[in-house]
Design a protein around this motif. Structure first.
Motif, short mmCIF file in Angstrom:
data_model
loop_
_atom_site.label_atom_id
_atom_site.label_comp_id
_atom_site.label_asym_id
_atom_site.label_seq_id
_atom_site.Cartn_x
_atom_site.Cartn_y
_atom_site.Cartn_z
N GLY A 249 0.83 -1.19 0.00
CA GLY A 249 0.00 0.00 0.00
C GLY A 249 0.87 1.24 0.00
O GLY A 249 1.82 1.37 -0.77
N ALA A 250 0.57 2.14 0.93
CA ALA A 250 1.34 3.39 1.01
C ALA A 250 2.70 3.18 1.65
O ALA A 250 3.60 4.01 1.50
N GLY A 251 2.89 2.05 2.36
CA GLY A 251 4.08 1.86 3.17
C GLY A 251 5.39 1.99 2.44
O GLY A 251 6.30 2.67 2.90
N ILE A 252 5.52 1.35 1.27
CA ILE A 252 6.80 1.35 0.56
C ILE A 252 7.13 2.74 0.02
O ILE A 252 8.28 3.05 -0.29
N PHE A 253 6.13 3.62 -0.09
CA PHE A 253 6.37 4.98 -0.55
C PHE A 253 6.60 5.95 0.61
O PHE A 253 7.08 7.06 0.40
N MET A 254 6.24 5.52 1.84
CA MET A 254 6.39 6.40 3.01
C MET A 254 7.46 5.91 3.98
O MET A 254 8.23 6.70 4.52
N ALA A 255 7.50 4.59 4.23
CA ALA A 255 8.34 4.04 5.29
C ALA A 255 9.85 4.18 5.06
O ALA A 255 10.59 4.27 6.05
N PRO A 256 10.40 4.15 3.83
CA PRO A 256 11.86 4.26 3.69
C PRO A 256 12.45 5.47 4.40
O PRO A 256 13.53 5.40 4.98
N LYS A 257 11.73 6.58 4.37
CA LYS A 257 12.19 7.78 5.06
C LYS A 257 12.26 7.56 6.57
O LYS A 257 13.24 7.90 7.22
N GLY A 258 11.21 6.94 7.13
CA GLY A 258 11.17 6.70 8.57
C GLY A 258 12.21 5.68 9.02
O GLY A 258 12.84 5.85 10.07
N VAL A 259 12.39 4.61 8.24
CA VAL A 259 13.38 3.59 8.60
C VAL A 259 14.79 4.18 8.60
O VAL A 259 15.58 3.94 9.51
N LEU A 260 15.12 4.99 7.59
CA LEU A 260 16.43 5.63 7.54
C LEU A 260 16.62 6.61 8.70
O LEU A 260 17.69 6.68 9.31
N LYS A 261 15.57 7.35 9.01
CA LYS A 261 15.66 8.33 10.10
C LYS A 261 16.01 7.66 11.42
O LYS A 261 16.92 8.09 12.13
N TYR A 262 15.29 6.60 11.76
CA TYR A 262 15.52 5.92 13.04
C TYR A 262 16.70 4.95 12.99
O TYR A 262 17.10 4.41 14.02
N SER A 263 17.26 4.75 11.79
CA SER A 263 18.49 3.96 11.67
C SER A 263 19.73 4.85 11.71
O SER A 263 20.83 4.39 11.39
N SER A 264 19.55 6.12 12.08
CA SER A 264 20.65 7.11 12.15
C SER A 264 21.34 7.27 10.81
O SER A 264 22.56 7.43 10.73
N LEU A 265 20.55 7.18 9.71
CA LEU A 265 21.05 7.30 8.33
C LEU A 265 22.10 6.25 8.00
O LEU A 265 22.91 6.43 7.09
N ASN A 266 22.09 5.14 8.73
CA ASN A 266 23.01 4.04 8.48
C ASN A 266 22.40 3.13 7.42
O ASN A 266 21.40 2.43 7.68
N VAL A 267 22.96 3.14 6.21
CA VAL A 267 22.39 2.38 5.08
C VAL A 267 22.34 0.89 5.37
O VAL A 267 21.33 0.22 5.10
N GLY A 268 23.41 0.34 5.95
CA GLY A 268 23.45 -1.09 6.24
C GLY A 268 22.40 -1.50 7.24
O GLY A 268 21.70 -2.51 7.07
#
Length: 490
Positions: free
Chosen positions: A28-47
């Motif tokens: 649904g909307a998740g794949i278009f919204m969540a990448p930003k949130g996951v990166l934010k709370y991952s401290s911009l750590n790509v791995g």
């Protein structure tokens, strides 16, 4: 309603359409919204970010397979509600129902507003969409979906198949393009993946928040249990559909995230309001319309599936006596039309004063409370009724893993960073006692309820189902004379 018509839910969904339903509601909307949130709370750590996406897929698969046991053991629509009532008692089942009465319309309202914003944005270039047109469009979208649902599950299934093909085409386009650009890309793009774990490592609270963001993109995997009464051969099709759909969704999500990172830096993703739109602006500016169609079809089909599943829970709760009888009536298309209308009315009321981000926070928090209750019930019933026929039987480590993840996601934010809205949610859940005690436990009734029921039946041309007593009788026979079915383990 025609005389002599067989009024009951029809088992018309097979393996193919079951898998399409899962694709429709998860993507649904998740794949278009969540990448930003996951990166934010991952401290911009790509791995760490990509690892969390993979871990979310694994957690979702484990939870979905654990959930599948309910739909195969009790193959009826709204199986998770009936299962909770059977395992943990009517009070816990009512709490589950009470949460769903408000959290599901809130989720519908949130996604309806998001879809309305995407559709209306081209008409307001250079500025944000005004609230009034957005809310009116969201209301129109929801009630159009209500009309489609009232036409029956066959119509819904074909619509979901078409919309799934559209959004899968768009996501495959993003994935393949990103991989090609990565292979032919510049050194700085490749270095982003070669030094994937070089950035700051997030703490436990940030990981929990990142998981909530990622799992939001995978949410909806329980729909086949909610519509088990309309599935052909649910004991085989539910596990097969879950494994097929979640495996492919996980692969697509990872490829899409890699594609985003092949074109955009983590900071660019962070500051983007719409990651997919920013991505296509950088790669193919003339193809913005394709992303808009993909986002719109994703949210629209996900909304449709949610509405279908929510109405089935109200349907079974009404049959079990915890909601008014009118909600278990069906129209001539074998659809619980009154339950659909009830859900839409609540969603419409939520849209009027709504805050999109707050709605998503509430829905995510309550979903994991509900999953924890399901796993507790599953474990209890294993030991309480070991001889209960279980055509599909999940392994105990899967159940314990789902319980542990539920506790981690619910308790970590409350302990590490307590916020008032978490306690408001818990107070709201407990407030269900004010309705449970008089109307369910003490079974207070009124002649006015009967008059309203008769009036609504005539107005909406709906009728009680033919199979209520037959289902109960068949289930009692099944418990006394269990069939010789070997339990399957995954």
């Amino acid at each position: 309603m025609k005389k002599g018509a067989n009024i009951q839910l029809q088992r018309v969904i097979g393996y193919f359409h079951g898998t399409m339903f899962l694709f429709s509601i998860i993507i649904g909307a998740g794949i278009f919204m969540a990448p930003k949130g996951v990166l934010k709370y991952s401290s911009l750590n790509v791995g760490v970010s990509l690892s969390i996406w993979a871990a979310c897929a694994l957690v979702s698969m484990i939870a979905a397979l654990s959930y599948a046991e309910m739909g195969t053991t009790f193959p009826r629509s709204g199986a998770q509600y009936y299962f909770l009532k059977r395992s943990l008692g009517p009070l816990i089942a009512f709490f589950y129902l009470w949460i769903g009465l408000f959290s599901t319309p809130a989720g519908l309202a949130a996604r309806g507003l998001l879809l309305a914003g995407y559709i209306a944005q081209p008409f307001y270039p250079g500025c944000s969409v005004p609230e009034m047109p957005k809310k009116c469009l969201a209301l129109a979208i929801l009630w159009c979906l209500g009309i489609l649902n009232a036409r029956g599950v066959k119509e819904v299934a074909w619509f979901q198949t078409v919309s799934t093909v559209v959004k899968m085409t768009v996501l495959c386009f993003v994935s393949v393009t990103g991989i090609v650009l990565l292979v032919r890309g510049r050194k700085e793009n490749l270095a982003r993946f070669e030094k994937a774990f070089d950035a700051e490592v997030p703490d436990a609270l940030q990981i929990a928040e990142a998981f909530l963001q990622g799992l939001y993109a995978y949410s909806g995997w329980g729909i086949l249990v909610q519509i088990a009464g309309e599935l052909k051969n649910p004991s085989e099709n539910i596990p097969k559909c879950v494994i097929t759909a979640l495996t492919l969704v996980a692969l697509i999500y990872l490829l899409v995230n890699i594609s985003y990172l092949a074109v955009l830096t983590p900071k660019e993703i962070m500051f983007s309001d719409a990651v997919a739109v920013t991505w296509v602006d950088r790669v193919f500016p003339s193809m913005q319309w394709a992303i808009s169609i993909g986002v719109a079809s994703s949210i629209f089909s996900s909304l449709n599936c949610t509405l279908l599943a929510a109405s089935r829970v109200l349907y079974i709760a009404s049959q079990e006596g915890q909601l008014p009888l009118i909600l278990s009536t069906l129209n001539s298309h074998s659809c619980p039309a009154v339950a659909v209308i009830h859900t839409l009315i609540f969603a419409s009321l939520v849209i009027i004063p709504s805050d999109l981000i707050l709605l998503i926070n509430y829905v995510g928090f309550t979903n994991w409370i509900q999953l924890g209750l399901m796993m507790m019930g599953l474990l209890k019933l294993r030991f309480q009724e070991p001889n209960l026929p279980r055509p599909y039987k999940v392994r105990l480590p899967f159940i314990f893993g789902s319980m542990a993840m539920s506790l981690f996601l619910v308790l970590t934010p409350m302990i590490k960073s307590p916020k008032m809205h978490y306690f408001y949610v818990l107070l709201f859940i407990l407030s269900g006692l004010l309705f449970y005690l008089p109307f369910v436990h003490l079974n207070l009734d009124s002649t006015y309820f009967n008059k309203i029921t008769c009036f609504l039946q005539l107005l909406l041309n709906v009728s009680p189902t033919d199979d209520i007593n037959e289902c109960i009788s068949a289930e009692e026979t099944l418990q006394k004379n269990p069939p010789e079915i070997a339990a399957k383990k995954v």
